[in-house]
Scaffold this motif. Sequence first.
Motif, PDB file in Angstrom:
ATOM      1  N   ASP A 405       0.735  -1.226  -0.106  1.00  0.00           N
ATOM      2  CA  ASP A 405      -0.257   0.128  -0.147  1.00  0.00           C
ATOM      3  C   ASP A 405       0.834   1.253  -0.141  1.00  0.00           C
ATOM      4  O   ASP A 405       0.584   2.160  -0.763  1.00  0.00           O
ATOM      5  CB  ASP A 405      -0.889  -0.092   1.129  1.00  0.00           C
ATOM      6  N   SER A 410      -0.632  -1.390  -4.438  1.00  0.00           N
ATOM      7  CA  SER A 410      -2.001  -1.980  -4.236  1.00  0.00           C
ATOM      8  C   SER A 410      -2.718  -1.092  -5.184  1.00  0.00           C
ATOM      9  O   SER A 410      -3.739  -1.420  -5.924  1.00  0.00           O
ATOM     10  CB  SER A 410      -2.296  -1.789  -2.714  1.00  0.00           C
ATOM     11  N   SER A 411      -2.468   0.271  -5.139  1.00  0.00           N
ATOM     12  CA  SER A 411      -3.318   1.197  -6.110  1.00  0.00           C
ATOM     13  C   SER A 411      -3.009   1.040  -7.426  1.00  0.00           C
ATOM     14  O   SER A 411      -4.055   1.339  -8.091  1.00  0.00           O
ATOM     15  CB  SER A 411      -3.024   2.804  -5.593  1.00  0.00           C
ATOM     16  N   ASP A 414      -5.074  -1.991  -8.332  1.00  0.00           N
ATOM     17  CA  ASP A 414      -6.369  -1.451  -8.236  1.00  0.00           C
ATOM     18  C   ASP A 414      -6.738  -0.699  -9.495  1.00  0.00           C
ATOM     19  O   ASP A 414      -7.785  -1.031 -10.189  1.00  0.00           O
ATOM     20  CB  ASP A 414      -6.599  -0.645  -6.788  1.00  0.00           C
ATOM     21  N   ALA A 428     -10.975   1.077  -4.628  1.00  0.00           N
ATOM     22  CA  ALA A 428     -10.012   1.497  -3.736  1.00  0.00           C
ATOM     23  C   ALA A 428      -9.573   0.402  -3.011  1.00  0.00           C
ATOM     24  O   ALA A 428     -10.187  -0.426  -3.026  1.00  0.00           O
ATOM     25  CB  ALA A 428     -10.403   2.831  -2.596  1.00  0.00           C
ATOM     26  N   VAL A 429      -8.300   0.575  -2.290  1.00  0.00           N
ATOM     27  CA  VAL A 429      -7.636  -0.408  -1.685  1.00  0.00           C
ATOM     28  C   VAL A 429      -8.442  -1.114  -0.717  1.00  0.00           C
ATOM     29  O   VAL A 429      -9.179  -0.466   0.247  1.00  0.00           O
ATOM     30  CB  VAL A 429      -6.372  -0.260  -1.278  1.00  0.00           C
ATOM     31  N   ARG A 541      -3.889   8.271   6.812  1.00  0.00           N
ATOM     32  CA  ARG A 541      -4.706   8.104   5.727  1.00  0.00           C
ATOM     33  C   ARG A 541      -5.922   9.282   5.897  1.00  0.00           C
ATOM     34  O   ARG A 541      -6.097   9.681   6.683  1.00  0.00           O
ATOM     35  CB  ARG A 541      -5.711   6.833   5.961  1.00  0.00           C
ATOM     36  N   HIS A 546     -15.304   2.440   4.507  1.00  0.00           N
ATOM     37  CA  HIS A 546     -14.982   1.621   3.418  1.00  0.00           C
ATOM     38  C   HIS A 546     -16.423   0.740   2.964  1.00  0.00           C
ATOM     39  O   HIS A 546     -17.089   0.517   3.800  1.00  0.00           O
ATOM     40  CB  HIS A 546     -14.075   0.288   4.154  1.00  0.00           C
ATOM     41  N   THR A 559     -14.159  -0.338  -2.061  1.00  0.00           N
ATOM     42  CA  THR A 559     -14.059   0.987  -2.393  1.00  0.00           C
ATOM     43  C   THR A 559     -14.176   1.866  -1.130  1.00  0.00           C
ATOM     44  O   THR A 559     -14.408   1.236  -0.085  1.00  0.00           O
ATOM     45  CB  THR A 559     -14.748   1.598  -3.592  1.00  0.00           C
ATOM     46  N   GLN A 560     -14.000   3.216  -1.294  1.00  0.00           N
ATOM     47  CA  GLN A 560     -14.177   3.844  -0.050  1.00  0.00           C
ATOM     48  C   GLN A 560     -14.732   5.091  -0.548  1.00  0.00           C
ATOM     49  O   GLN A 560     -14.423   5.781  -1.482  1.00  0.00           O
ATOM     50  CB  GLN A 560     -12.490   4.227   0.462  1.00  0.00           C
ATOM     51  N   ASP A 572      -2.597  11.056   1.112  1.00  0.00           N
ATOM     52  CA  ASP A 572      -3.000   9.782   1.769  1.00  0.00           C
ATOM     53  C   ASP A 572      -1.878   8.723   1.615  1.00  0.00           C
ATOM     54  O   ASP A 572      -1.200   8.742   0.486  1.00  0.00           O
ATOM     55  CB  ASP A 572      -4.074   9.266   0.968  1.00  0.00           C
ATOM     56  N   GLY A 576      -4.478   5.836  -1.866  1.00  0.00           N
ATOM     57  CA  GLY A 576      -5.902   5.559  -2.061  1.00  0.00           C
ATOM     58  C   GLY A 576      -6.955   6.310  -2.560  1.00  0.00           C
ATOM     59  O   GLY A 576      -8.103   6.089  -3.002  1.00  0.00           O
TER      60      GLY A 576
END
Length: 617
Positions: A405, A410-411, A414, A428-429, A541, A546, A559-560, A572, A576
Amino acid sequence: MTSFTYSAGPARVVFGSGTLTSLADEVRALDASRVLLIGGGRRAQAVSPLGSLLAAEFAEPVMHTPVEVTEKALAVLRDHDVDCLVAVGGGSAIGLSKALALRTDLPQIAVPTTYAGSEATPVLGQTADGRKTTLRSAAVLPETIVYDVDLTLDLPVEMSVTSGINAMAHAVEALYSPDANPVTDQLALEAIRRLAGGLPKIVADRKDVTARSDVLQAAWLAGTCLGTVRMGLHHKLCHTLGGSFGLPHAETHTVVLPHVMARQAPEVLARIAEALGVGDAPTGVYDLIVELGGPSALRDLGLAESDVDKVDPEAGALLHEAWSGTRPPQRGLPDVRKLTAQVVDSFEGASPRVRSLMQDLVRTLHSYVLRNDLTEQEWMSAIDFLTRTGQITTEIRQEFILLSDTLGVSSVVDVLTNSRTPDTTPSAVLGPFYTEGPPERPHGFDIADGLPGTPLWSDIRITDTAGSPVAEAVVDVWQSNEDGFYDVQLPDLDGPVLRARFRTDADGRLTFWTILPAAYPIPADGPVGAMLDAVGRHPFRAPHVHFMIAKPGFHTLVTQLFVAGGEYLDSDTVFGVKDGLIVDFPVQHGPAPDGRPVAGWRRVDFVFHISRSTDGV
Ligand code: BEZ
Ligand code: FE
């Protein structure tokens, strides 16, 4: 700051396989109809494509363009009322065509069959009374170049190698020319890349069309460099060796190149090394030539040792090295190409996807180690870091995900997944705080369960990409408390809390109470936290809630939603935040939607669009 003047030669280039068939059209495009066809053996292949446009042929071009030969060809040209020159062949045919164009101003079409690059330059070398002179004039630049890869398939391997390294010499010199500019730099590096990749394949299989095409393109790019910028020491030495000592052109370039390179500025050499895929450019080129079976010593080309000091007294040491063919001293990094190739080959037996992932991983890692000149100590601390990352990882603490991350991997993964479904809500992660099977709750439920915080009413709808409601979707929600902690981080809490599972109604809707999420630091007491600290990055963050939305027949969306105006939206720590996920959570003053007695509450209204698995994704 660098300053430069750049002027490009006008030229039309037709590149491909079988392009010789377009020759007649190219002649007509120049408003011409009576062609003098110049060239050696390969000339014959242009006879039938030219058809009735062929007025005369000249079959005896000679190296270094002697003026007597040019005079003879001029006579043929005049006898046949020629209005266009077509040269098929290498430097000799194209040189003669240029010499004729200089004297007659006739348009020219060059059809190169070697990698000399002369077709792309306004340069002409001529010999009179045994003396070679060079001139530069727009009048000698061919109007059109027709590259037909098919014509190069029979070029003998030895000539392909020396002609290819000759092209590489043009590119290398362009990079350290006083006229270097961003255009020729890119052309030169691309030419070097294609030559280094293509020549070994041609040696392995003379008729490898892809490799031939790569190398022919490289020849054009390198020729364009040669035609645009002034050449330096390398060309000066080769010119003298050819002109005064009669050494063959391409072979001489091949032998001299690594030794001249060994005396160039390290910054340029580093760029060349990268394009070659080696640690050190001069030894890389030397080794490549040896691997390709090319010549590596001037003595093998017929230069007497007693003549070496007569060539250029200032380049004595360089020329002695080139004469005896010793490998230039290694200044840069060692060459690990063989080692890398061995490791890459060891994955040949794997399934196609695993093979390509592992082979690329190995290449990338080796190149990373090499480019950064990594020390053993640095590599051991990387291994120690990964070891600690593994040691701190448990069922509820996934430090490897945190690492992925915080490095943005991770992004990236994604984004790849999401960019294939552009009509859906961005993903989103997942993050490390999701738990399987959260408690099922009815609509309107308060998932904060009395925890302190600003009350937040969430009114959520789920639709497909066409806007039709998705009923019976399973929606998992989780978030941090007012202090930025998830329930799983607070063992004293009688959880689960601030997490729940809802199902959408017939209208695709669900509602619930929660509290406004806060910004929070990702777990920073492990190796990832130490890494962030060491590089001066904060661990926070941006505030978010989430969502994981699942329904059979649809792609699951993870997602978020981010609180507009919240802290750290621009920094962030896990990269993310996406614009489409930043949402207003406005303050409300009136009565709550379900009549609950709350003051100073907020609400969030959002419609998620999810895609059907049959949407072709
Ligand atoms: C989270 O949002 O829960 C999260 C995501 C990545 C790393 C750490 C936390
Ligand atoms: Fe989170």
